[in-house]
Each structure stands twice: as structure tokens, then as C-alpha cells.
Design an enzyme around this catalytic site. Structure first.
Site, PDB file in Angstrom:
ATOM      1  N   VAL A 288     -10.413  20.646  16.442  1.00 47.81           N
ATOM      2  CA  VAL A 288     -11.035  20.585  15.117  1.00 47.81           C
ATOM      3  C   VAL A 288     -11.261  22.000  14.570  1.00 47.81           C
ATOM      4  O   VAL A 288     -10.981  22.292  13.412  1.00 47.81           O
ATOM      5  CB  VAL A 288     -12.377  19.826  15.186  1.00 47.81           C
ATOM      6  CG1 VAL A 288     -13.141  19.974  13.884  1.00 47.81           C
ATOM      7  CG2 VAL A 288     -12.113  18.369  15.505  1.00 47.81           C
ATOM      8  N   ALA A 289     -11.731  22.898  15.452  1.00 49.06           N
ATOM      9  CA  ALA A 289     -12.052  24.247  14.995  1.00 49.06           C
ATOM     10  C   ALA A 289     -10.789  25.014  14.629  1.00 49.06           C
ATOM     11  O   ALA A 289     -10.804  25.859  13.740  1.00 49.06           O
ATOM     12  CB  ALA A 289     -12.823  24.989  16.082  1.00 49.06           C
ATOM     13  N   GLU A 293      -8.243  22.579   8.096  1.00 52.83           N
ATOM     14  CA  GLU A 293      -7.936  21.339   7.378  1.00 52.83           C
ATOM     15  C   GLU A 293      -8.284  21.430   5.896  1.00 52.83           C
ATOM     16  O   GLU A 293      -7.737  20.711   5.079  1.00 52.83           O
ATOM     17  CB  GLU A 293      -8.624  20.134   8.042  1.00 52.83           C
ATOM     18  CG  GLU A 293     -10.164  20.151   8.056  1.00 52.83           C
ATOM     19  CD  GLU A 293     -10.715  20.980   9.208  1.00 52.83           C
ATOM     20  OE1 GLU A 293      -9.934  21.608   9.938  1.00 52.83           O
ATOM     21  OE2 GLU A 293     -11.964  21.016   9.368  1.00 52.83           O
ATOM     22  N   ASP A 335      11.044  37.341 -27.796  1.00 50.25           N
ATOM     23  CA  ASP A 335      11.551  37.527 -29.156  1.00 50.25           C
ATOM     24  C   ASP A 335      10.578  38.446 -29.890  1.00 50.25           C
ATOM     25  O   ASP A 335       9.703  39.046 -29.273  1.00 50.25           O
ATOM     26  CB  ASP A 335      11.829  36.209 -29.877  1.00 50.25           C
ATOM     27  CG  ASP A 335      10.690  35.248 -29.764  1.00 50.25           C
ATOM     28  OD1 ASP A 335       9.579  35.699 -29.462  1.00 50.25           O
ATOM     29  OD2 ASP A 335      10.899  34.042 -29.985  1.00 50.25           O
ATOM     30  N   ASN A 708     -16.915  26.295  13.077  1.00 44.57           N
ATOM     31  CA  ASN A 708     -15.952  25.712  12.148  1.00 44.57           C
ATOM     32  C   ASN A 708     -16.625  25.345  10.826  1.00 44.57           C
ATOM     33  O   ASN A 708     -16.123  25.615   9.743  1.00 44.57           O
ATOM     34  CB  ASN A 708     -15.337  24.476  12.809  1.00 44.57           C
ATOM     35  CG  ASN A 708     -14.307  23.805  11.920  1.00 44.57           C
ATOM     36  OD1 ASN A 708     -13.374  24.458  11.475  1.00 44.57           O
ATOM     37  ND2 ASN A 708     -14.497  22.539  11.641  1.00 44.57           N
ATOM     38  N   ASP A 712     -15.195  27.783   7.885  1.00 47.19           N
ATOM     39  CA  ASP A 712     -14.019  27.243   7.209  1.00 47.19           C
ATOM     40  C   ASP A 712     -14.293  26.735   5.799  1.00 47.19           C
ATOM     41  O   ASP A 712     -13.406  26.701   4.966  1.00 47.19           O
ATOM     42  CB  ASP A 712     -13.398  26.086   8.024  1.00 47.19           C
ATOM     43  CG  ASP A 712     -12.433  26.622   9.070  1.00 47.19           C
ATOM     44  OD1 ASP A 712     -12.491  27.832   9.322  1.00 47.19           O
ATOM     45  OD2 ASP A 712     -11.640  25.840   9.613  1.00 47.19           O
TER      46      ASP A 712
HETATM   47  P1  ATP Z   1      12.311  36.903 -33.983  1.00 46.89           P
HETATM   48  O1  ATP Z   1      12.763  37.448 -32.681  1.00 46.89           O
HETATM   49  O2  ATP Z   1      11.903  37.955 -34.935  1.00 46.89           O
HETATM   50  O3  ATP Z   1      11.332  35.791 -33.855  1.00 46.89           O
HETATM   51  P2  ATP Z   1      14.324  35.043 -34.313  1.00 46.89           P
HETATM   52  O4  ATP Z   1      15.134  35.302 -33.109  1.00 46.89           O
HETATM   53  O5  ATP Z   1      13.440  33.879 -34.324  1.00 46.89           O
HETATM   54  O6  ATP Z   1      13.572  36.341 -34.720  1.00 46.89           O
HETATM   55  P3  ATP Z   1      15.594  33.809 -36.420  1.00 46.89           P
HETATM   56  O7  ATP Z   1      14.372  33.141 -36.881  1.00 46.89           O
HETATM   57  O8  ATP Z   1      16.628  33.079 -35.693  1.00 46.89           O
HETATM   58  O9  ATP Z   1      15.235  35.063 -35.573  1.00 46.89           O
HETATM   59  O10 ATP Z   1      16.181  34.524 -37.677  1.00 46.89           O
HETATM   60  C1  ATP Z   1      17.434  35.146 -37.674  1.00 46.89           C
HETATM   61  C2  ATP Z   1      17.728  35.617 -39.061  1.00 46.89           C
HETATM   62  O11 ATP Z   1      17.874  34.493 -39.928  1.00 46.89           O
HETATM   63  C3  ATP Z   1      16.627  36.449 -39.688  1.00 46.89           C
HETATM   64  O12 ATP Z   1      16.808  37.812 -39.426  1.00 46.89           O
HETATM   65  C4  ATP Z   1      16.763  36.156 -41.157  1.00 46.89           C
HETATM   66  O13 ATP Z   1      17.722  37.021 -41.719  1.00 46.89           O
HETATM   67  C5  ATP Z   1      17.297  34.748 -41.189  1.00 46.89           C
HETATM   68  N1  ATP Z   1      16.219  33.787 -41.411  1.00 46.89           N
HETATM   69  C6  ATP Z   1      15.127  33.580 -40.690  1.00 46.89           C
HETATM   70  N2  ATP Z   1      14.370  32.599 -41.173  1.00 46.89           N
HETATM   71  C7  ATP Z   1      15.000  32.137 -42.252  1.00 46.89           C
HETATM   72  C8  ATP Z   1      14.735  31.119 -43.217  1.00 46.89           C
HETATM   73  N3  ATP Z   1      13.659  30.356 -43.147  1.00 46.89           N
HETATM   74  N4  ATP Z   1      15.613  30.949 -44.206  1.00 46.89           N
HETATM   75  C9  ATP Z   1      16.715  31.705 -44.271  1.00 46.89           C
HETATM   76  N5  ATP Z   1      17.010  32.665 -43.427  1.00 46.89           N
HETATM   77  C10 ATP Z   1      16.197  32.904 -42.422  1.00 46.89           C
END
Ligand code: ATP
Length: 875
Positions: A288-289, A293, A335, A708, A712
Site C-alpha cells: 500500500v505504501a 495510487e 497570422d 503513506n 502521498d
Molecule cells: P491576416 O494574417 O492579416 O489575418 P489573412 O491571412 O486573414 O490576413 P485574408 O483575410 O485572407 O488575409 O486577406 C487576404 C487579402 O484579401 C487581404 O490582403 C485583402 O487584400 C483581401 N481582403 C481581405 N478581406 C477582404 C474582404 N472582406 N473583401 C475583399 N477583400 C478582402
């Protein structure tokens, strides 16, 4: 996955809702919705039934170790007639069961709190207004609007669908999305996957949009029916499984040793019935010790409370194993918008007809009108209240509310091809007198090549190569300062195109709009903290390389003179073998992001990835840690993710890594504490039996159980919830293959066990052979030394920070202090001495207990500190 040129027909969404009845267009009246909520109840599944406390308490006595002790108590009572001893054993079984009961309760509560953390939302139409409500408030009869990325809140009848496609795999197992069509012929008795006129709770919209009328909510849905049959127990993380295996293996070792101890004790005491009973008791107590568990429960508590702490920082863990992986994360693919910037966009400048302007009013009227029309019409957001994409809200604000309303009222929308990050543009078609107006906004390199003319004042001129180049260079310059740049275009067409994406050519370039999105003040600190912790941060964005580089430079991811790798570079040259050779990837599609994750993983990296769109789901799923954005993310991204960051902030992800490391570190402490401590008890008993025949039973069964009980339970729990070591983020990530109990680590733990056992046996020898006291006196001292050394060892495992102070842990101090206090009573109080087989220590014996009790922890700490100082691997 789409390519830039393929036409996402499924994304085309005619807006006219003429086929909808008035009732559907208005939705339920708010008062009716409220009354139905009372009648039908909340749209939630009933919470899983929790085991009653009586049942849970009873179960503690049916554990193998408890049964063994109950048998021992019976033997003591009926075989030896030792009533007091038997009652003491029973008391210890009860105390052990209480501790386990408390620990389990804590674990269950913490896990339940985690389940409640996410509150899904739904978009409904009520009283003619579109609003967002908690999904739990959706009632039968509600009109629920769906768009790509949504999780469907209830079972509902499809009344309007525009290329609506739903992933129903969680109900049917079928991984291909199902197209929904309100006009589909209904078949009686059709299965869940064969009802294009219905959508089901819990499934995900992956394409298109639609309107639905809710038919069933909560437990009445198909999802509810399935959930009822499911086992509600939380799945185990790999770490928990490893620890369960470990406890099982230690149990096997303990049983083996217990048999040996049984044999040796019989040899010592003689083969009599009395001897056999004593030997059985000693062996049982040792088993047990020796087995930790409580380990799996303590770990669950540590994990669950850690996860709760992370939630306090805004990181909601959706899958428990993610916590362990977080600690070994080596790369974060992030992103830009929202994670590194505030996502509080502001329209900063406009370029049109050769003019630059900070605001619309500074442009000539005719030009301003064209720009305002594209900004207001090519836009899904609203200003009052502000809903939708922050970038689109910023564009509307640039135009002004009243002007937007006027423009929108004058040109109702007839069709739309929504924005997606692969097409990088959005297109709408509007009524325009007897004709139609097409508008487009998007990435300049995408939109400008689709234009054949350019606005010049009120006129349209042909777009020469030179003018196109000038436009792109202007965009480039604005991007290099960190602005997000959009190109705006329009054209008037005679008829509404059946498929707007096929008419995306020969547009008129209206101008460029640049938006500013300030960098988050905490982003730089988070990047620096990550770098110190050996984490690489790669920016992978769909935005322009110039914008990406400027932001990356501002937060310290890369210097601005290092070029960004673009999506077209990746398509031309393929994904690099080592994606870490660059830090900024721009104009990257979601499928290239996925390929980057795979390439990194092939090189042994542990990858965390952020994502928000439907298209990000594969990368989120593939990553070791998929991180969905809580604010801007879609439900589809959330479902695919291991963790949701409520404020979309990179700093929160870095904090989560720190917490993940801390949680793992605490679990390591508990394992080290329990394994080495319990091994030391085995060593003492075996050494006593082999080398000191005069001692008889080295530690009485009750003494072992007492050790224990005090060592424990609570100290282990206190270590499991210890404060995060401030030095954690100065270490490199933990290798993924690093196991809590590799052979070398077991070797080190054995060395510590020898140290603790050595101190105890040495004290026995000093009292017996140097001070010539009786064996019972020597055993009593050894008992106290073992207890004290094991308790204080908790402080040695805590000391891992290479000199930086760890915040004091009141729980640990309480547990260790209480343990030592109770031990003083057990040896010092004459009333308790007969029960525990102890005798009053002399003054020098007290001193010996203090010295020998402290010594092992002291040696370990010095050993570790000097080991680190000399660069060697400390014990
Ligand atoms: P981030 O890393 O900044 O979040 P993302 O990877 O989400 O960017 P997206 O949103 O895919 O980027 O946008 C890519 C491109 O598409 C933008 O740079 C812009 O030029 C265009 N874009 C973004 N949003 C819109 C929209 N609502 N309408 C039209 N074009 C857009």
C-alpha cells in the site's frame, strides 16, 4: 481546395428572398420567442449525470489497495486480537478514502467547469431584425440564418439555400459535405444523411448560406439522441495514460516486493500462525505504501486547474492533451490581423483619379461618389450596431452612416460572391436603374488585372499598362508602411449575370483604399518572450508582403529588409525543406499554410497554428496545436482547433505555452515526489529485513500506513497545483520524446530514494550502535526520519528554477507542516505511543530526526544547483 482561378460556384449567393413567406422573413416575435423558451426549455443537452457522492465515496473502499487494508484490519482484529491496531488501520483506510474522494471531487468540478466555458451563438431573425443570440436561447419556430463557418444550433427545416453545403460527419460519419436544397423531394423514413431539406444540430456549414426554421431543440435533436447514448467520461490524455501504466507497473513491483517481504519476515519471525499474520500485515502495508495510487487523480486535478487558469488568461483548451503538447511547442505559425495587430481598422487614405486623400470629402465629388458606392455596396457589415468584419466596418465608417444607407437603399443587392482568402476579393451585383452594377474590392494584384479601364474624374479611360503599374506601385508603397491596401472596382452591366464570377473582367478601377490597424502593444513583448523560450514565430498571412514585412518588423519577428516569401514563390519553387529559413510568409493561401505545417512537422517541429476561416480547418487539424480565434474565428475553425483564444492575441498564445509548460512541470514534480519517496520506503523495509535481524519488522504496518497517509495525499496535491516557475520561459521547449519516466530519470529517482532511505537507516544505526539504545527506540527514530525526509523532499523537487525564486505555496507548507506536526504527536504523546509502536525520543534523538530529516533534501538541492552551475545534468 480551390485554386485562384477556379470559380467557387458554391459561393455565389443570390440575395433575393422572394420565395420566402412573410412569416419567415419576419421570424418569431421576441415575446413569442421568450414564451417558447419557457415552454420548450433551453436549447441545450442535459448535463451528463454525475456519479452521486454516496456512490463515489463507496467506490473508494473498493479500490484494490483499500481492500488489501480492509483484509489487514480483519486479520489484525480476528487473527491477532489487536483491536486498537485494527481500528487504527480502519481509520487510515477511511482517511485515505476521504483524500481520494476530495481529490476526485476537485477533478470532476474542474472538468465540468471546462465544459461550460464555451457558449456558442446563433444568428436569428426575430421581429424582422437580424440578431445574434446565445445558441441556448434558440426555440422551435425560430428563423436561423446560416453562413459558411457556422455550427448549426438546432435541427431545422431549410427554407432558403444558396449553395448551402453542410458537413454532417459528426452525425453520419460521411466526410463529404451534403448539399442542402429546400425544394428537394421529401422521402419518408430517410436517414440523417439523406435529408437535403433539413439541417441538424451540431453539424457545420462549410459553404454558401441559407435560412432555416427550427423544428427541434436541445435533447430532442438528432445530436441530442446520439449524445444520450455516449459515454460521458472525459477521454484520457497521453500523459494520464502513461501515468496509469506507471502506477500499474509500480503496483506490480510492489506486489513482487511484498511477496519477498512476506517470505523474509516469516524467516525472521518463524513459521508460526502468528508470524504468518505479522508477515502478511507487513507485506500488505508495504504494498500500500509503495504504490502512488493517488497519482492519476492528482494529475487530473493539476491539468484541470491549470486549464482553468489558462481560461482566465483567455485561452480555452478544447482538448486536454493539448496542454501537454503546448509545453513542447517549438514553432508558432501566426497570422497577422488580430493576433499581432488590434484588428481595430481605420480607413487611412484613399487614392483615386490621381488624387490622394485622407478622407472621402477631400476628393472631388464625382470621384468620391464612385469610391463611396463601392465601399458601401461591396460590404457585408453594418455600422449601427457595428456587426461584421472590422475591416468592412471601418470602410463603412469612412463613408458615413447616412450616406451608406442612401447608397444601399438606392441599389439593392442582387447577388454576391463572398470574400474568401483563396480568391482574395469580393464581388457584388446591384440593381442600377434598368441595368445592374457590379462592384469588386480585394487585393490589388488580384483586382487590377481584372480591370480594363480606370476612373478619371467622372470619365472612364482605358487602363494602360503604365497606369496599372502605377496603381500597383502606389499600393506597394502604402503596404510598405504597414497599411492593408484594397483595390476598388466597378462596372455597369446590362443584365444580372447568372454567375457573377464569370463576369469578373473588364472592370473599371475606381481607386485604392488603405487601412491602418495598429500593432498590439503587447505583441513585441510576446515575440521576445517566445524567442527567449526557444520558440520560433513565423508570420503566415494572406495579406500583402509589404504590409506583412512592416508589421513583422514592428513586433520584432524579422527585420524589414529581409524579403517575405510569397505564395507565388511557394508555388514556383515548392515548399522549402526548412520553412524556418524565413520568418514572414505573405499572400499565402490556406492550402499553402497547411503544406508549411506539414513541412515543419517533417523536420521534427511541434507546431502551433492560428486560423479563423473555414479554409483554415485542415491546417488547424493537422497542427500539433490548432488555435482558433475566438472573436473573428468561424465555428468551423473552432471545432477543428485544440484551443480557442478569446481575444485573438498572440500574447495569449505565448501565455498558454507558459502555462502548458507550468502544468507539465507540476506533474513532473508530483511524479518525482511520489516515485522516489515511495521507493525509499521499500528500500528501508528491505534493508531492515536483510541487514538488521535484531530489528524484527523494520517498520510496523501501522507506521508504514501512517507515512503513506501523510506523504502521498496532500503534499502531492499541493505540488500538482504549484505556482508556475518564473524561470520556465528561459528554458528551451521540452523535447517531444521526453518521457516523464525514462530509464535515466528512473536512475536519478532511485539515487534520491537511496539518499532518503540512507538517512533513515543511518539514524537507526546511530541510535542502536553508537548510542546503544534498544531496537524499539532506534526504529521509532528511523520512522520519524523517514517521514520528515519524505515530506521535506517535496521542497527539493520544487527547486528547479536555477536560482530564481518560485512563489511560496501555502498548500504545500500546510501539508508538510501538518505532517511533521502530527508525527511529533505520534512519537511524543504517550497516549498514541502504544498504537504506533513508538517511544518518547530523547533530546539528542529529536535533534537527530531534525538533522537527518533535512539532510536528503538539502543534499539534493545543492547537488542540483552545483550540477546546473557546472553545466552537468543535475539529479
Ligand atoms: P491576416 O494574417 O492579416 O489575418 P489573412 O491571412 O486573414 O490576413 P485574408 O483575410 O485572407 O488575409 O486577406 C487576404 C487579402 O484579401 C487581404 O490582403 C485583402 O487584400 C483581401 N481582403 C481581405 N478581406 C477582404 C474582404 N472582406 N473583401 C475583399 N477583400 C478582402
Amino acid at each position: 481546395m480551390q485554386t485562384t482561378e477556379s470559380v467557387p460556384e458554391a459561393n455565389v449567393r443570390p440575395i433575393a428572398e422572394t420565395n420566402l413567406t412573410e412569416a419567415v422573413r419576419r421570424g418569431l416575435e421576441p415575446a413569442e420567442a421568450l414564451s417558447r423558451l419557457g415552454r420548450f426549455g433551453r436549447n441545450e443537452l442535459p448535463p451528463p449525470r454525475r456519479e452521486g457522492w454516496f456512490h463515489r465515496a463507496g467506490r473508494q473502499f473498493l479500490e484494490p489497495m483499500a481492500l488489501l487494508l480492509l483484509a489487514a484490519a480483519a486479520v489484525t482484529w480476528f487473527g491477532l486480537g489487536e483491536r486498537v491496531d485494527s481500528l487504527a488501520i480502519l481509520a487510515i483506510v477511511s482517511a485515505n478514502a476521504t483524500i481520494a474522494f476530495v481529490q476526485e471531487g476537485k477533478a470532476a468540478n474542474a472538468l465540468e467547469a471546462l465544459r461550460k466555458m464555451e457558449t456558442p451563438r446563433a444568428v436569428v431573425r426575430r421581429g424582422g431584425r437580424v440578431e445574434e443570440v446565445p445558441a441556448a436561447d434558440v426555440v422551435p419556430g425560430d428563423v436561423v440564418l446560416l453562413t459558411a463557418g457556422d455550427r448549426i444550433p438546432a435541427d431545422a427545416l431549410v427554407v432558403d439555400a444558396h449553395s448551402l453545403e453542410v458537413d454532417e460527419s459528426m452525425l453520419t460519419g460521411e466526410s463529404l459535405p451534403v448539399a442542402k436544397d429546400p425544394g428537394a423531394v421529401r422521402v419518408d423514413g430517410a436517414g440523417t444523411g439523406e435529408q437535403p431539406w433539413m439541417v441538424f444540430s451540431g453539424t457545420l456549414v462549410v459553404h454558401g448560406s441559407g435560412a432555416t426554421v427550427v423544428t427541434r431543440t436541445g435533447a430532442d435533436t438528432r445530436f441530442g439522441a446520439i449524445a444520450k447514448g455516449l459515454d460521458e467520461r472525459e477521454p484520457q490524455t497521453p500523459l494520464q495514460r502513461e501515468l496509469r501504466r506507471l502506477t500499474g507497473r509500480l503496483g506490480a513491483v510492489a506486489v513482487g516486493v511484498a511477496f519477498a517481504v512476506f517470505g523474509l519476515t516469516m524467516l525472521r519471525l518463524g513459521f508460526t500462525a502468528d508470524g504468518a499474520e505479522q508477515a502478511f500485515l507487513s507485506a500488505a502495508a508495504l504494498a500500500v505504501a509503495a504504490v502512488p495510487e493517488g497519482l492519476p487523480t492528482v494529475v487530473t486535478v493539476g491539468l484541470a486547474l491549470g486549464v482553468r487558469r489558462m481560461a482566465g488568461h483567455g485561452a480555452i483548451v478544447r482538448r486536454l492533451p493539448a496542454v501537454e503538447t503546448l509545453g513542447s511547442t517549438t514553432v508558432i505559425l501566426t497570422d497577422k490581423t488580430g493576433t499581432l495587430t488590434e484588428n481595430t481598422m481605420r480607413l487611412d487614405s484613399i487614392w483615386a483619379s490621381g488624387c490622394f486623400a485622407g478622407a472621402l470629402e477631400n476628393l472631388p465629388d464625382a470621384v468620391a461618389d464612385s469610391v463611396a458606392a463601392v465601399l458601401a455596396l461591396n460590404n457585408d457589415a453594418t455600422i449601427d450596431p457595428p456587426t461584421g468584419d472590422p475591416m468592412e466596418i471601418a470602410l463603412l465608417r469612412g463613408v458615413g452612416r447616412e450616406r451608406c444607407e442612401r447608397i444601399r437603399a438606392g441599389s439593392p443587392r442582387l447577388a454576391v460572391v463572398g470574400f474568401d482568402s483563396t480568391r482574395k476579393r469580393m464581388t457584388t451585383v446591384h440593381a442600377f436603374g434598368s441595368k445592374a452594377l457590379m462592384t469588386m474590392k480585394g487585393a490589388p494584384e488580384v483586382v487590377v488585372p481584372l480591370c480594363g479601364r480606370i476612373m478619371s474624374g467622372a470619365d472612364e479611360l482605358p487602363l494602360t499598362d503604365e497606369a496599372a503599374r502605377a496603381a500597383l506601385e502606389t499600393a506597394e508603397r502604402a503596404a510598405a508602411t504597414g497599411s492593408r491596401v484594397l483595390a476598388l472596382a466597378r462596372k455597369v452591366v446590362d443584365t444580372v449575370p447568372g454567375d457573377p464570377s464569370s463576369a469578373e473582367h473588364d472592370l473599371v478601377l475606381v481607386g485604392l483604399a488603405a487601412l491602418r490597424d495598429p500593432v498590439r502593444p503587447e505583441a513585441g513583448g510576446a515575440v521576445a518572450e517566445a524567442a527567449a523560450a526557444g520558440l520560433r514565430i513565423l508570420m503566415v498571412t494572406g495579406d500583402h508582403p509589404g504590409t506583412a514585412r512592416a508589421v513583422a518588423a514592428e513586433v520584432g519577428i524579422a527585420s524589414s529588409d529581409v524579403p517575405a516569401v510569397t505564395g507565388s514563390d511557394l508555388r514556383a519553387a515548392g515548399i522549402p525543406d526548412d520553412p524556418l529559413s524565413a520568418s514572414v510568409y505573405a499572400r499565402v493561401d490556406p492550402d499553402e499554410k497547411l503544406a508549411l505545417v506539414v513541412a515543419l512537422q517533417k523536420r521534427g517541429q511541434v507546431v502551433a497554428v492560428t486560423g479563423d476561416g473555414v479554409n483554415d480547418a485542415p491546417a488547424l487539424r493537422r497542427a500539433d496545436i490548432g488555435v482558433a480565434m475566438g472573436r473573428s474565428g468561424s465555428d468551423v475553425a473552432r471545432e477543428a482547433a485544440d484551443m480557442v483564444v478569446t481575444d485573438d492575441n498572440l500574447a495569449t498564445i505565448v501565455t498558454a505555452v507558459r502555462e502548458g509548460r507550468g502544468i507539465y512541470d507540476n506533474i513532473r514534480k508530483v511524479v518525482e515526489y511520489l516515485v522516489a519517496g515511495n521507493l525509499s520506503e521499500i528500500l528501508v523495509v528491505v534493508t531492515g529485513l536483510v541487514f538488521f535481524p535484531g530489528l524484527g519488522v523494520p517498520l510496523l504496518p501501522l507506521q508504514l500506513l501512517w507515512i503513506n497517509l501523510l506523504t502521498d495525499g496532500f503534499p502531492a496535491l499541493a505540488l500538482g497545483i504549484d505556482a508556475v516557475d518564473p524561470g520556465l520561459m528561459a528554458r528551451p521547449p521540452r523535447p517531444r520524446a521526453d518521457h516523464l519516466l525514462s530509464l535515466p530519470k528512473l536512475g536519478r529517482l532511485l539515487a534520491r530514494a537511496v539518499l532518503i532511505a540512507g538517512a533513515a537507516v543511518a539514524s537507526l544505526m546511530i541510535v542502536r550502535f553508537a548510542w546503544h539504545e534498544p531496537w524499539i527506540q532506534a526504529r521509532s527514530t528511523m520512522f520519524s526520519v523517514l517521514m520528515t525526509a519524505h515530506l521535506l523532499y517535496a521542497y527539493a523537487v520544487r527547486h528547479t528554477n536555477g536560482g530564481r525564486r518560485v512563489r511560496w505555496n501555502p498548500w504545500l507548507l500546510g501539508a508538510v507542516g501538518t505532517g511533521i506536526g502530527l508525527q511529533v504527536l505520534v512519537v511524543g504523546l504517550p497516549a498514541l505511543q502504544p498504537v504506533f509502536g513508538t517511544v518518547s525520543p530523547t533530546l539528542r534523538e529529536w535533534a537527530l530526526v531534525a538533522a537527518a530529516g533535512i539532510l536528503p533534501a538539502l543534499i539534493m538541492t545543492v547537488w542540483r544547483t552545483t550540477g546546473r552551475a557546472s553545466g552537468g545534468r543535475a539529479a
